[in-house]
Design a protein around this motif. Structure first.
Motif, PDB file in Angstrom:
ATOM      1  N   THR A  72      10.441  -3.847  -3.415  1.00  8.38           N
ATOM      2  CA  THR A  72      10.735  -3.677  -2.062  1.00  8.38           C
ATOM      3  C   THR A  72       9.743  -4.545  -1.187  1.00  8.38           C
ATOM      4  O   THR A  72      10.372  -5.560  -0.467  1.00  8.38           O
ATOM      5  N   PHE A  73       8.482  -4.497  -1.344  1.00  3.47           N
ATOM      6  CA  PHE A  73       7.547  -5.220  -0.440  1.00  3.47           C
ATOM      7  C   PHE A  73       7.031  -6.498  -0.971  1.00  3.47           C
ATOM      8  O   PHE A  73       6.649  -7.392  -0.330  1.00  3.47           O
ATOM      9  N   HIS A  74       7.098  -6.802  -2.462  1.00  2.00           N
ATOM     10  CA  HIS A  74       6.943  -8.147  -2.876  1.00  2.00           C
ATOM     11  C   HIS A  74       7.972  -8.963  -3.114  1.00  2.00           C
ATOM     12  O   HIS A  74       7.963 -10.326  -2.477  1.00  2.00           O
ATOM     13  N   HIS A  75       9.021  -8.372  -3.576  1.00  2.00           N
ATOM     14  CA  HIS A  75      10.235  -9.358  -3.710  1.00  2.00           C
ATOM     15  C   HIS A  75      11.004  -9.403  -2.812  1.00  2.00           C
ATOM     16  O   HIS A  75      11.736 -10.325  -2.357  1.00  2.00           O
ATOM     17  N   GLY A  76      11.216  -8.194  -2.045  1.00  2.00           N
ATOM     18  CA  GLY A  76      12.311  -8.138  -0.780  1.00  2.00           C
ATOM     19  C   GLY A  76      11.829  -8.915   0.427  1.00  2.00           C
ATOM     20  O   GLY A  76      12.478  -9.401   1.365  1.00  2.00           O
ATOM     21  N   LYS A  77      10.235  -9.104   0.556  1.00  4.39           N
ATOM     22  CA  LYS A  77       9.682  -9.646   1.717  1.00  4.39           C
ATOM     23  C   LYS A  77       9.346 -11.057   1.373  1.00  4.39           C
ATOM     24  O   LYS A  77       9.018 -11.423   0.357  1.00  4.39           O
ATOM     25  N   ASN A  78       9.910 -11.892   2.311  1.00  6.53           N
ATOM     26  CA  ASN A  78       9.312 -13.290   1.975  1.00  6.53           C
ATOM     27  C   ASN A  78       8.834 -13.685   3.425  1.00  6.53           C
ATOM     28  O   ASN A  78       9.374 -13.798   4.447  1.00  6.53           O
ATOM     29  N   PRO A  79       7.497 -13.959   3.445  1.00 12.63           N
ATOM     30  CA  PRO A  79       6.629 -13.832   2.221  1.00 12.63           C
ATOM     31  C   PRO A  79       6.220 -12.565   2.171  1.00 12.63           C
ATOM     32  O   PRO A  79       6.396 -11.721   2.776  1.00 12.63           O
ATOM     33  N   SER A  80       5.674 -12.357   0.898  1.00 12.13           N
ATOM     34  CA  SER A  80       5.266 -11.391   0.260  1.00 12.13           C
ATOM     35  C   SER A  80       4.276 -10.446   1.068  1.00 12.13           C
ATOM     36  O   SER A  80       3.433 -10.815   1.688  1.00 12.13           O
ATOM     37  N   ALA A  81       4.788  -9.059   1.101  1.00 11.90           N
ATOM     38  CA  ALA A  81       3.783  -8.101   1.934  1.00 11.90           C
ATOM     39  C   ALA A  81       2.741  -7.523   1.148  1.00 11.90           C
ATOM     40  O   ALA A  81       1.697  -6.921   1.693  1.00 11.90           O
ATOM     41  N   ILE A  82       2.841  -8.124  -0.019  1.00 14.54           N
ATOM     42  CA  ILE A  82       1.518  -7.514  -1.060  1.00 14.54           C
ATOM     43  C   ILE A  82       0.883  -8.560  -1.805  1.00 14.54           C
ATOM     44  O   ILE A  82       1.553  -9.519  -2.350  1.00 14.54           O
ATOM     45  N   ASP A  83      -0.394  -8.454  -1.648  1.00 10.98           N
ATOM     46  CA  ASP A  83      -1.014  -9.442  -2.500  1.00 10.98           C
ATOM     47  C   ASP A  83      -1.935  -8.288  -3.450  1.00 10.98           C
ATOM     48  O   ASP A  83      -1.919  -7.129  -3.388  1.00 10.98           O
ATOM     49  N   GLN A  84      -2.992  -8.980  -4.311  1.00  3.15           N
ATOM     50  CA  GLN A  84      -3.629  -8.314  -5.271  1.00  3.15           C
ATOM     51  C   GLN A  84      -4.548  -7.283  -4.465  1.00  3.15           C
ATOM     52  O   GLN A  84      -4.523  -6.200  -4.981  1.00  3.15           O
ATOM     53  N   LYS A  85      -4.866  -7.645  -3.533  1.00  2.00           N
ATOM     54  CA  LYS A  85      -5.838  -6.679  -2.673  1.00  2.00           C
ATOM     55  C   LYS A  85      -5.087  -5.346  -2.171  1.00  2.00           C
ATOM     56  O   LYS A  85      -5.444  -4.356  -2.501  1.00  2.00           O
ATOM     57  N   THR A  86      -4.073  -5.681  -1.419  1.00  2.00           N
ATOM     58  CA  THR A  86      -3.287  -4.437  -1.158  1.00  2.00           C
ATOM     59  C   THR A  86      -2.617  -3.618  -2.122  1.00  2.00           C
ATOM     60  O   THR A  86      -2.975  -2.140  -2.116  1.00  2.00           O
ATOM     61  N   PHE A  87      -2.001  -4.062  -3.193  1.00  2.00           N
ATOM     62  CA  PHE A  87      -1.890  -3.633  -4.396  1.00  2.00           C
ATOM     63  C   PHE A  87      -2.804  -2.486  -4.972  1.00  2.00           C
ATOM     64  O   PHE A  87      -2.894  -1.505  -5.403  1.00  2.00           O
ATOM     65  N   GLY A  88      -3.880  -3.470  -5.142  1.00  2.00           N
ATOM     66  CA  GLY A  88      -5.288  -2.496  -5.862  1.00  2.00           C
ATOM     67  C   GLY A  88      -5.548  -1.601  -5.081  1.00  2.00           C
ATOM     68  O   GLY A  88      -5.881  -0.460  -5.622  1.00  2.00           O
ATOM     69  N   GLU A  89      -5.494  -1.624  -3.810  1.00  2.00           N
ATOM     70  CA  GLU A  89      -5.972  -0.561  -3.002  1.00  2.00           C
ATOM     71  C   GLU A  89      -4.984   0.690  -2.836  1.00  2.00           C
ATOM     72  O   GLU A  89      -5.624   1.671  -2.939  1.00  2.00           O
ATOM     73  N   TYR A  90      -3.808   0.126  -2.736  1.00  2.00           N
ATOM     74  CA  TYR A  90      -2.772   1.271  -2.499  1.00  2.00           C
ATOM     75  C   TYR A  90      -2.783   1.952  -3.942  1.00  2.00           C
ATOM     76  O   TYR A  90      -2.690   3.229  -4.030  1.00  2.00           O
ATOM     77  N   ALA A  91      -2.810   1.247  -4.942  1.00  2.00           N
ATOM     78  CA  ALA A  91      -2.599   1.892  -6.348  1.00  2.00           C
ATOM     79  C   ALA A  91      -3.857   2.861  -6.405  1.00  2.00           C
ATOM     80  O   ALA A  91      -3.838   4.031  -7.113  1.00  2.00           O
ATOM     81  N   GLU A  92      -4.889   2.401  -6.182  1.00  2.00           N
ATOM     82  CA  GLU A  92      -6.404   3.105  -6.128  1.00  2.00           C
ATOM     83  C   GLU A  92      -6.025   4.573  -5.345  1.00  2.00           C
ATOM     84  O   GLU A  92      -6.479   5.603  -5.756  1.00  2.00           O
ATOM     85  N   ARG A  93      -5.720   4.588  -4.291  1.00  2.00           N
ATOM     86  CA  ARG A  93      -5.539   5.503  -3.366  1.00  2.00           C
ATOM     87  C   ARG A  93      -4.472   6.610  -3.636  1.00  2.00           C
ATOM     88  O   ARG A  93      -4.573   7.746  -3.327  1.00  2.00           O
ATOM     89  N   THR A  94      -3.520   6.127  -4.305  1.00  2.00           N
ATOM     90  CA  THR A  94      -2.393   6.826  -4.925  1.00  2.00           C
ATOM     91  C   THR A  94      -2.699   7.398  -6.161  1.00  2.00           C
ATOM     92  O   THR A  94      -1.548   7.945  -6.940  1.00  2.00           O
ATOM     93  N   SER A  95      -3.672   7.095  -6.950  1.00  2.00           N
ATOM     94  CA  SER A  95      -3.948   7.135  -8.148  1.00  2.00           C
ATOM     95  C   SER A  95      -3.920   8.951  -8.534  1.00  2.00           C
ATOM     96  O   SER A  95      -3.486   9.561  -9.579  1.00  2.00           O
ATOM     97  N   PHE A  96      -4.126   9.805  -7.347  1.00  2.00           N
ATOM     98  CA  PHE A  96      -4.245  11.126  -7.502  1.00  2.00           C
ATOM     99  C   PHE A  96      -2.795  11.660  -7.923  1.00  2.00           C
ATOM    100  O   PHE A  96      -2.471  12.780  -8.538  1.00  2.00           O
ATOM    101  N   GLU A  97      -1.810  10.783  -7.425  1.00  2.00           N
ATOM    102  CA  GLU A  97      -0.291  11.232  -7.842  1.00  2.00           C
ATOM    103  C   GLU A  97      -0.095  10.897  -9.480  1.00  2.00           C
ATOM    104  O   GLU A  97       0.693  11.576  -9.691  1.00  2.00           O
ATOM    105  N   ARG A  98      -0.761   9.927  -9.957  1.00  2.00           N
ATOM    106  CA  ARG A  98      -0.706   9.940 -11.415  1.00  2.00           C
ATOM    107  C   ARG A  98      -1.921  10.187 -12.190  1.00  2.00           C
ATOM    108  O   ARG A  98      -2.740   9.199 -12.482  1.00  2.00           O
ATOM    109  N   PRO A  99      -2.240  11.527 -12.129  1.00  2.00           N
ATOM    110  CA  PRO A  99      -3.779  11.728 -12.577  1.00  2.00           C
ATOM    111  C   PRO A  99      -3.863  11.406 -14.048  1.00  2.00           C
ATOM    112  O   PRO A  99      -5.160  11.263 -14.524  1.00  2.00           O
TER     113      PRO A  99
END
Lengths: 1175, 150
Positions: free
Chosen positions: A273-300
């Motif tokens: 949705t946010f990388h391919h659906g938006k142009n320019p992309s709403a996600i870069d490496q930093k955003t992704f990494g941060e988000y993934a880290e913060r939601t990691s409790f959901e995927r313990p």
């Protein structure tokens, strides 16, 4: 009858015995049964505990029963018994209970909510709630409660999934319980059958043993079956437990994995949705990494996520340029995510159609950015499959370098357009823009999961990748497990259809021993063994007892037969001995009649006497034998009691006067004159007792027989009217005075004691007024019976000791016979005895009161009391009251009224007083009886003279009118007697014992000699009177005898007809005939006397019957209603047997040959007296 | 001493001697007592009956004992009869003989029986003579106008 009684008693006894045995056995069995029922129940204590818990829970928490059942089953199922018991233990404590109940309530409310929500939410909330509870309770340091609640919480979760399974469980439990119960009932039934067979059913011992063997084998089999089925159940339950636990874990793992996968999927959608659906992309490496880290409790469980872009070769350069790095190649095939290597050192990816360089990654795996995922073989396959299927796919497990654990990579394809679910794989490949990968650390995943569950210690869990069925790859766990026997494999579905995973579960420990099965089977075995042992012992005992009983019965029968044979032998032998003895005696008698010198006569007389004694002894033995064999029958004829006693005394008077013993008899005036009973046997008893007394009493003292009614002593002694009884009672009370106030002055035993044990005296009344009970007491001053011998003196042939028979002779059978006779007469015999004092024997007999007239009619009345003394008066001077009473008794029998004076002086006073006052007493006094003791004591002759002449004037006016003085003496020398008579001091001496006959003769002599001669003449005159005019038939074949008999009878005026044969007699005596009596010889040719008599009697009976029935007219038979011609046997031998035989064949009496006047008179008087008197 | 008392004395002596020697016993005295005015010759009658009987029985027995096969039963019954008669008249010696005779019969002793029979025969004759003497004495007393003392 005794025997019958005995057997019935025995039957009763044995019956009671068997009942008692049964009762004891039932008690034992009852105990066993209760024990065996209780035992299995205790075994199932688990269920009971859960039951009680259930009740409590229902009460406290209002939880539905089915839920609780499920819960309880879960508890027991997952072996949380310990926790449950904790609950139970904690139950009583109010605070704890409250706390738990609060937790429970919370759980319940939670549960209610959860029903509506979806599974994921449910799981989360429960986890949260339980952790919250745990923390709360841990704070309260209630570790146990916490555990319980936690367990409960886990249980709740499990419950959601295992409702179905757990619902089935109670039925299993109940089935087990009922199974055990049923086995108990089987045992009980077996035991019951056994008991029945042992005790009630009259089976042979063999059958009983067979039963026991069957029971025993059955019991053993049952025990083994119980063990087998119990252990089988145990194993199946264990298996079930393992299966359910394994499945539970597998499902949990799967679900957790799925949840995690969903999150990865969501992340993929996010990227799309946010990388391919938006142009320019709403996600870069930093955003992704941060988000993934913060939601990691959901995927313990994921170690990291990364996004790789799909880059075709044509776009590579542009891509590289855009990102400023080269697409790099993975170093090795099997290590997809190489964390420890530095990406810069890696080689650029070789030329390929397409690349999948990582552009975004979680910070934890940031090093994999720029690595081409297509370059790894596993990852390439993964990517290809993921984009074709549109689902998450998994790699085969490999080692994660960082944690050194095995891991899998999950790959999702990211599409640039939303695809329909039915899109083809080409469409999907076309739409693919990138791939999202997540690496899973399987061991930590499983570890975490298992950690959440209790009892993880009990099972070993292994997770395998079984895509290649022949070589499964171990993903988690070790191969080490002790118990290899049980194994459970549960399928895991991680959403990738290509990959197959399995979870293998095993118990860590070896299975514990199936204790319940062992215990219950042991108990059953024990019961069976015990019961078998008891029954075996019982059977053996029964067998033994029965055997003994049989033996005893045989012995008893033999003993009884021997006893009867003995009695019969005795009876026969003594009868047989008597016959030759009669010959011996007869011969001796004849021998004595021949010419013998004095020596020879002495020898013969001694022999004769011995023979007579022998005969009497044999008679005694015969009596005894007859009584023993029950052949003795008592007569019931009226007889006069007093003459019978007189007769007994006349037998002993010689002996007693020889020994200087005083004999006395006293009959209470309450005793009727005539009684009905067996005079012979009554006399025999008294003769025995008196004979014993005479035998054992030496030179001093007395023998005193008294007869009373038993009723006279049943009343209290104070009220006794009879003077003799009163005196004897007074004597018993006061033994200090000397000389004793007894008959002879000697000390005697207390006669009241001799009958104190009599039962008959306690009986108030027999009901029949005509029955009288006589109490006869024989008192002596003999040597007494030693105490140790007193118990056996009624035993036959038993004397006090063997020396007695040497000293006194005798067989010792007399008392035994007496006792038996008394028993036969319905009485009792008892005695009291003291050594050197004397003995008193008492016995009671039941007789009937008879009428005087009945006696007369029978013609047995021997001596009518003369009336000549009636109204006379007598003075008795005797210092001994009892003796005076005895004298009074005898005098009163003659109708003489008696005054008693105890001393001579008193007598003088009485006499002179009478003179001075002119009272009538001395005037009418016709006799004075003085006891010799009194006479001897008073030496003053003047007193003696005073008695003779009370007026003292010395003039003998009319000698006849003066009272006659009679001296009563036991023994008196002839000289002394003569002297006294000559001195004119006394008129006569009367020898004791006093008897009516003796007394009468003495008085007659003293009061008038004229009367005496008249009395003497009486009998022949009577005979003449009796026989005058009577028709008498004499039957004898001997002409001389015939003539003599005829002559003798004719002399008395009889009209005699003689015939010489029995046949002629029978013809002549055919009724009607004129004969009044018949004398018949026994021995006659052709027809002897007995046979003739039988014929005559038969004929008479016939005619009497005809007369009675009126068949023939009475006139035809001389107006006689009953024909009975007296027939008397004429016999030379007068032995007892003959008389018995005579009576047996219908003869009335017998007379000895040759005729003697007196005997003849006695014989015929019986028949003619009554008719003679009336005529 | 007149004739009568002399005779009486003689009779008493004789009777005593008979008793003493055992020929007679009390029974004979009884028999004598039985005779009175109505039957003055009772004793003699009985005695003569006895001797007739005796004779008959002795003859019977003698005949029986002469036979080859002696019927001891018959002899025995005759002895019994004789015994009965003799005891009735008071012939004590014959009675006692009969007892011995009976024993011989019981033991079937023929010689003993013969001997006994002879003895009985002799005794009978003896007693007959004695009694005849006795009765003669009595007759003499009666004819002398006296009575026989009892």
């Amino acid at each position: 009858m005794g025997k019958q009684n005995e057997s019935s008693f025995h039957g009763l006894h044995s019956e009671w015995k068997s009942w008692r045995k049964l009762l004891v056995l039932l008690c034992i069995l009852g105990g066993l049964a209760v024990g065996s029922i209780r035992f299995p129940l205790n075994f199932d204590g688990k269920d009971r505990v859960s039951d009680s818990c259930e009740g409590e829970l229902v009460r406290h928490f209002n939880v539905s029963k089915s839920q609780l059942h499920a819960l309880a089953s879960l508890y027991s199922d997952s072996e949380k018994i310990a926790s449950l018991e904790c609950t139970k233990e904690l139950g009583p404590g109010p605070s704890t209970t409250d706390r738990i109940s609060c937790a429970m309530k919370l759980m319940c409310s939670k549960k209610q909510e959860l029903m509506d929500e979806d599974e994921t939410a449910l799981q989360n909330s429960i986890s949260d709630a339980s952790s919250a509870l745990v923390s709360m309770l841990v704070d309260n340091t209630l570790q146990t409660s916490a555990t319980v609640v936690y367990a409960y919480a886990s249980g709740m979760m499990e419950r959601c999934w295992w409702m179905q399974a757990s619902k089935e469980f109670p039925s299993v439990v109940y089935g087990y319980v009922f199974g055990t119960m049923k086995r108990c009932w089987w045992i009980l039934a077996g035991v019951g059958c056994l008991c029945l067979s042992v005790n009630l059913i009259p089976l042979t011992t063999w059958w009983k043993k067979q039963f026991l063997t069957v029971f025993f084998c059955g019991g053993i089999a049952l025990s083994f079956y119980t063990f087998w089925s119990g252990s089988r159940e145990f194993h199946s339950r264990r298996e079930e437990t393992l299966a359910s636990m394994c499945d539970e874990r597998a499902r949990m793992l799967q679900d957790q994995f799925n949840v995690s996968m969903n999150h990865v999927h969501a992340l993929a959608i996010l990227v799309s949705t946010f990388h391919h659906g938006k142009n320019p992309s709403a996600i870069d490496q930093k955003t992704f990494g941060e988000y993934a880290e913060r939601t990691s409790f959901e995927r313990p469980l994921t170690s990291g996520v990364a996004y790789a872009l799909k880059v075709v070769h044509s776009e590579r350069e542009q891509f590289e340029k855009q990102h400023g790095w080269r697409i790099k190649k993975m170093e090795s095939d099997d290590q997809a995510l190489v964390q420890d290597c530095i990406p810069e050192k890696l080689d650029p990816a070789p030329v390929q159609d397409e690349y999948a360089p990582v552009i975004f990654s979680q910070e934890s795996v940031a090093h994999i950015v720029s690595i081409d995922m297509m370059s790894g073989k596993e990852d390439r396959e993964n990517i290809l499959r993921a984009r074709a299927s549109g689902k998450g796919v998994l790699t085969s497990p490999f080692k994660l370098l960082k944690s050194n654990n095995l891991g899998v990579v999950l790959t999702f394809a990211v599409y640039n357009v939303p695809l329909s679910p039915h899109a083809t794989s080409e469409q999907r490949i076309e739409a693919t823009v990138g791939y999202l990968g997540a690496s899973y650390d399987v061991p930590s995943l499983v570890e975490k999961l298992l950690h959440q569950l209790a009892s993880r210690q009990t099972i070993v869990v292994n997770v395998y990748d079984t895509t290649n069925a022949s070589a499964p790859i171990l993903m988690y766990g070790t191969d080490v497990a002790e118990d290899m026997s049980l194994f459970r494999a549960s399928n895991l579905d991680f959403g990738d259809p290509m990959r197959k995973h399995e979870m293998h579960c095993r118990f860590k420990q070896k299975p514990p021993e199936p204790t319940s099965a062992i215990d219950s089977s042991t108990v059953i075995l024990a019961i069976v063994l015990l019961v078998s042992y008891i029954c075996n012992a019982a059977i053996n005992k029964i067998e033994k007892v029965e055997e003994e009983f049989r033996e005893m019965t045989q012995l008893k029968v033999r003993a009884e037969a021997a006893d009867v044979a003995k009695s019969q032998f005795l009876a026969t032998v003594s009868h047989e001995i008597r016959t030759p003895m009669n010959g011996v005696l007869g011969m001796l008698q004849m021998l004595m009649d021949t010419e013998l010198n004095d020596k020879q006569i002495d020898y013969a007389e001694t022999a004769h006497r011995s023979g007579t004694e022998l005969i009497s002894l044999i008679n005694e033995v015969l009596d005894h034998a007859k009584i023993e064999s029950g052949r003795l029958e008592l007569e019931a004829v009226p007889f006069e009691l007093r003459p019978v006693l007189d007769n007994v005394f006349s037998l002993f008077s010689g002996k007693s006067s020889e020994k200087g013993i005083e004999l006395a008899i006293y009959v209470s005036d309450q005793v009727p004159q005539v009684v009905i009973g067996d005079p012979g046997r009554f006399r025999q008893i008294i003769t025995n007792l008196v004979g014993n007394s005479v035998k054992f009493t030496h030179d001093k003292g007395h023998i005193f027989v008294s007869v009373h009614l038993a009723d006279e002593v049943t009343i209290s002694p104070v009220e006794v009217q009879d003077p003799v009884l009163k005196l004897s009672f007074g004597l018993a009370q006061d033994t200090s005075s000397k000389p004793y106030n007894t008959l002879s002055g000697s000390l005697v035993v207390n006669r009241w004691k001799s009958w104190e044990h009599f039962k008959i005296l306690d009986r108030v009344d027999i009901g029949d007024s005509s029955t009288i009970r006589l109490l006869v007491t024989v008192e002596d001053t003999g040597v007494g019976i030693p105490v140790d011998a007193q118990s056996r003196i009624f035993t036959p042939f038993m004397q006090a000791d063997s020396s007695t028979s040497r000293m006194y002779g005798g067989t010792g059978i007399g008392l035994s016979i007496s006792k038996r006779l008394v028993d036969l007469m319905g009485g009792e015999i008892g005695f009291v005895s003291e050594c050197d004092v004397g003995s008193t024997f008492s016995f009671t007999v039941c007789l009937r009161k008879g009428e005087l007239s009945s006696l007369d009619a029978k013609g047995q009345h021997c001596d009518a009391t003369p009336v000549e003394f009636r109204g006379s008066k007598a003075l008795v001077i005797d210092q001994k009251c009892i003796r005076a009473e005895v004298t009074r008794y005898h005098l009163e029998r003659l109708g003489i009224s008696v005054h008693i004076a105890s001393t001579l002086k008193a007598a003088c006073c009485f006499l002179s007083g009478g003179v001075t006052s002119g009272a009538s007493a001395p005037v009418g006094l016709s006799m004075i009886l003085i006891d010799k003791d009194v006479w001897d004591e008073e030496k003053d002759v003047s007193v003696h003279r005073f008695l003779r002449d009370p007026s003292g004037n010395g003039i003998v006016e009319f000698e006849a009118d003066l009272p006659k003085i009679i001296l009563l003496a036991t023994a008196i020398a002839p000289d002394e007697r003569h002297e006294l008579k000559l001195a004119g001091l006394i008129d006569d001496v009367l020898m004791k014992p006093l008897r009516l006959g003796g007394l009468m003769v003495c008085l007659q002599e003293a009061l008038g000699s004229g009367k005496k001669s008249r009395v003497r003449r009486k009998k022949p005159t009577n005979l003449q009177n009796l026989l005058r005019g009577k028709h008498i038939l004499v039957v004898d074949d001997n002409v001389v005898n015939r003539r003599v008999a005829q002559g003798a009878l004719e002399r008395y005026g009889a009209i005699v007809t003689c015939v010489c044969s029995g046949r002629a007699a029978v013809e002549l005596l055919e009724p009607p005939h004129k004969f009044d009596a018949c004398f018949m010889d026994r021995h006659m040719p052709e027809m002897d006397g007995f046979e003739a008599t039988r014929h005559i009697r038969a004929r008479e009976t016939q005619i009497n019957e005809q007369l009675a029935s009126g068949e023939v007219s009475i006139e035809k038979y001389g107006n006689k209603p009953c024909w009975h011609t007296p027939i008397m046997a004429i016999t030379a031998d007068v032995i007892q047997a003959t008389s018995e035989e005579c009576r047996k064949c219908g003869m009335d009496d017998f007379v000895a040959k040759p005729f003697k006047e007196e005997q003849l008179y006695n014989a015929v008087a019986r028949f003619f007296e009554s008719s003679g008197q009336s005529g | 001493m007149d004739v009568l008392s002399q005779l009486r004395h003689q009779l008493a002596d004789y009777t005593n001697s008979l008793h003493r020697d055992g020929f007679l016993d009390d029974q004979f005295s009884q028999l004598q007592q039985l005779q009175d005015e109505s039957s003055p010759d009772f004793a003699m009658e009985v005695v003569s009956l006895f001797f007739e009987d005796c004779q008959k029985l002795v003859t019977n027995m003698a005949r029986a004992l002469e036979l080859q096969a002696v019927d001891f039963k018959q002899v025995d019954s005759s002895v019994h009869q004789l015994k009965g008669s003799s005891s009735s008249v008071g012939a004590a010696r014959i009675k006692n003989l009969c007892v011995a005779f009976k024993t011989c019969c019981d033991s079937q002793n023929r010689d003993g029986c013969m001997r006994c029979l002879q003895e009985v025969n002799r005794e009978c004759v003896l007693l007959k003579n004695k009694l005849q003497t006795l009765f003669r004495l009595e007759q003499q007393i009666i004819s002398a106008g006296g009575s026989i003392p009892m």
